[in-house]
Design a protein around this motif. Structure first.
Motif, mmCIF file in Angstrom:
data_model
loop_
_atom_site.group_PDB
_atom_site.id
_atom_site.type_symbol
_atom_site.label_atom_id
_atom_site.label_comp_id
_atom_site.label_asym_id
_atom_site.label_seq_id
_atom_site.Cartn_x
_atom_site.Cartn_y
_atom_site.Cartn_z
ATOM 1 N N LEU A 1 0.875 -1.062 -0.073
ATOM 2 C CA LEU A 1 0.065 -0.032 0.220
ATOM 3 C C LEU A 1 0.953 1.269 0.109
ATOM 4 N N GLU A 2 0.459 2.251 -0.739
ATOM 5 C CA GLU A 2 1.440 3.391 -0.954
ATOM 6 C C GLU A 2 0.264 4.572 -0.552
ATOM 7 N N ILE A 3 0.909 5.508 0.169
ATOM 8 C CA ILE A 3 0.490 6.779 0.578
ATOM 9 C C ILE A 3 0.578 7.834 -0.303
ATOM 10 N N ASP A 4 -0.192 8.921 -0.912
ATOM 11 C CA ASP A 4 0.137 9.937 -1.715
ATOM 12 C C ASP A 4 0.794 10.918 -0.704
ATOM 13 N N ASN A 5 1.404 11.941 -1.580
ATOM 14 C CA ASN A 5 1.842 13.051 -0.926
ATOM 15 C C ASN A 5 1.090 13.810 0.032
ATOM 16 N N GLN A 6 -0.105 13.975 -0.326
ATOM 17 C CA GLN A 6 -1.184 14.560 0.261
ATOM 18 C C GLN A 6 -1.444 14.034 1.749
ATOM 19 N N GLY A 7 -1.497 12.563 1.620
ATOM 20 C CA GLY A 7 -1.808 11.721 2.846
ATOM 21 C C GLY A 7 -0.569 11.821 3.424
ATOM 22 N N VAL A 8 0.562 11.884 3.061
ATOM 23 C CA VAL A 8 1.805 11.865 3.878
ATOM 24 C C VAL A 8 1.959 13.060 4.971
ATOM 25 N N LYS A 9 1.541 14.350 4.280
ATOM 26 C CA LYS A 9 1.381 15.549 5.016
ATOM 27 C C LYS A 9 0.288 15.468 6.185
ATOM 28 N N LEU A 10 -0.829 14.684 5.660
ATOM 29 C CA LEU A 10 -2.033 14.519 6.613
ATOM 30 C C LEU A 10 -1.261 13.836 8.026
ATOM 31 N N LEU A 11 -0.567 12.962 7.548
ATOM 32 C CA LEU A 11 0.025 11.975 8.758
ATOM 33 C C LEU A 11 1.236 12.522 9.589
ATOM 34 N N ALA A 12 1.881 13.322 8.900
ATOM 35 C CA ALA A 12 3.132 13.986 9.524
ATOM 36 C C ALA A 12 2.452 14.911 10.471
ATOM 37 N N ASN A 13 1.496 15.741 9.884
ATOM 38 C CA ASN A 13 0.763 16.805 10.941
ATOM 39 C C ASN A 13 -0.413 16.352 11.489
ATOM 40 N N PHE A 14 -0.404 14.977 11.755
ATOM 41 C CA PHE A 14 -1.430 14.353 12.659
ATOM 42 C C PHE A 14 -1.498 14.953 14.159
ATOM 43 N N ASP A 15 -0.377 15.044 14.585
ATOM 44 C CA ASP A 15 -0.285 15.507 16.116
ATOM 45 C C ASP A 15 -0.787 16.794 16.368
ATOM 46 N N LYS A 16 -0.293 17.464 15.360
ATOM 47 C CA LYS A 16 -0.601 19.111 15.311
ATOM 48 C C LYS A 16 -1.937 19.441 14.837
ATOM 49 N N GLN A 17 -2.496 18.475 14.126
ATOM 50 C CA GLN A 17 -3.968 18.397 13.983
ATOM 51 C C GLN A 17 -4.802 17.979 15.208
ATOM 52 N N LYS A 18 -4.389 16.939 15.579
ATOM 53 C CA LYS A 18 -5.319 16.677 16.959
ATOM 54 C C LYS A 18 -4.952 17.641 17.822
ATOM 55 N N ARG A 19 -3.768 18.114 18.107
ATOM 56 C CA ARG A 19 -3.574 19.176 19.208
ATOM 57 C C ARG A 19 -4.626 20.576 18.933
ATOM 58 N N GLN A 20 -4.573 20.774 17.628
ATOM 59 C CA GLN A 20 -5.646 21.682 17.320
ATOM 60 C C GLN A 20 -7.027 21.396 17.675
ATOM 61 N N GLU A 21 -7.470 20.267 17.178
ATOM 62 C CA GLU A 21 -8.698 19.671 17.622
ATOM 63 C C GLU A 21 -8.871 19.710 18.942
ATOM 64 N N ARG A 22 -8.095 19.349 20.010
ATOM 65 C CA ARG A 22 -8.007 19.235 21.356
ATOM 66 C C ARG A 22 -8.392 20.899 21.821
ATOM 67 N N GLN A 23 -7.198 21.329 21.353
ATOM 68 C CA GLN A 23 -7.517 22.907 21.808
ATOM 69 C C GLN A 23 -8.761 23.664 21.526
ATOM 70 N N GLN A 24 -9.424 23.275 20.081
ATOM 71 C CA GLN A 24 -10.706 23.603 19.793
ATOM 72 C C GLN A 24 -11.795 23.234 20.801
ATOM 73 N N ASN A 25 -11.820 21.940 21.013
ATOM 74 C CA ASN A 25 -12.570 21.388 22.063
ATOM 75 C C ASN A 25 -12.436 21.926 23.136
ATOM 76 N N GLN A 26 -11.309 22.137 23.783
ATOM 77 C CA GLN A 26 -11.048 22.864 25.218
ATOM 78 C C GLN A 26 -11.646 24.314 25.021
ATOM 79 N N GLN A 27 -11.476 25.090 24.007
ATOM 80 C CA GLN A 27 -11.957 26.206 23.830
ATOM 81 C C GLN A 27 -13.363 26.057 23.800
#
Length: 186
Positions: A41-67
């Motif tokens: 299975l291969e992941i395209d470049n856009q998918g790679v960026k999503l997975l690389a920024n997964f922690d940042k995105q989760k933190r943002q979601e958590r921050q948004q939820n906390q807000q």
């Protein structure tokens, strides 16, 4: 050109299981960002960026939820403060009404005491006349008693007189009988 899960795990310094968990946690990731090349299975470049920024995105979601939670809490706090102000006002009104009722109660009790004292004074003024009426009543009773006693004394005197007369008659009869006894004839 995409990357395999192994290549991505080496690049992000994560295990293959962690990469698979990230892929599974993002909705629609497999259908949009993965494709099969030969047996892997291969992941395209856009998918790679999503997975690389997964922690940042989760933190943002958590921050948004906390807000969002903080905003809700602030709204709840604001509502509760308004309710407390309303309750404080209601308590103040009730306290004021209670104070007024207590003042009225005290005034009523004071008025009752004043009226009772006034009644005592008035009955003190009326007592001599009632004492006079009582004395007059006693005088009438004494007069009646004296009259009854006089009548009773007269009746007793009459009885004594009659009794004396009866005794005299009995003595005469007895004397007459004594004179007519059978031994007097000899």
């Amino acid at each position: 050109m995409g990357k395999t899960i192994r290549q991505l795990s080496e690049e992000l310094k994560l295990s293959k299981q962690a990469i698979n968990q990230r892929i599974n946690s993002i909705n629609g990731f497999r259908s949009k960002h993965t494709y099969k090349v030969k047996n892997h299975l291969e992941i395209d470049n856009q998918g790679v960026k999503l997975l690389a920024n997964f922690d940042k995105q989760k933190r943002q979601e958590r921050q948004q939820n906390q807000q969002d939670k903080n905003d809700k809490n602030e709204n709840i706090d604001h509502i509760l403060l308004k309710q407390l102000d309303v309750k404080d006002q209601q308590i103040a009104n009730l306290q004021q009404a209670l104070d007024q009722q207590q003042k009225l109660q005290i005034a009523t009790v004071t008025e009752n005491h004043r009226l009772k004292e006034h009644i005592r004074k008035l009955s003190g003024l009326l007592e001599p006349s009632s004492a006079t009426q009582q004395q007059q009543s006693n005088d009438k009773d004494d007069t009646l008693s004296n009259s009854i006693n006089a009548i009773h004394d007269n009746a007793e005197n009459d009885k004594q007189d009659q009794s004396h007369i009866v005794d005299e008659k009995k003595k005469r009869i007895h004397k007459n009988k004594a004179n007519k006894s059978w031994w007097h004839f000899w």
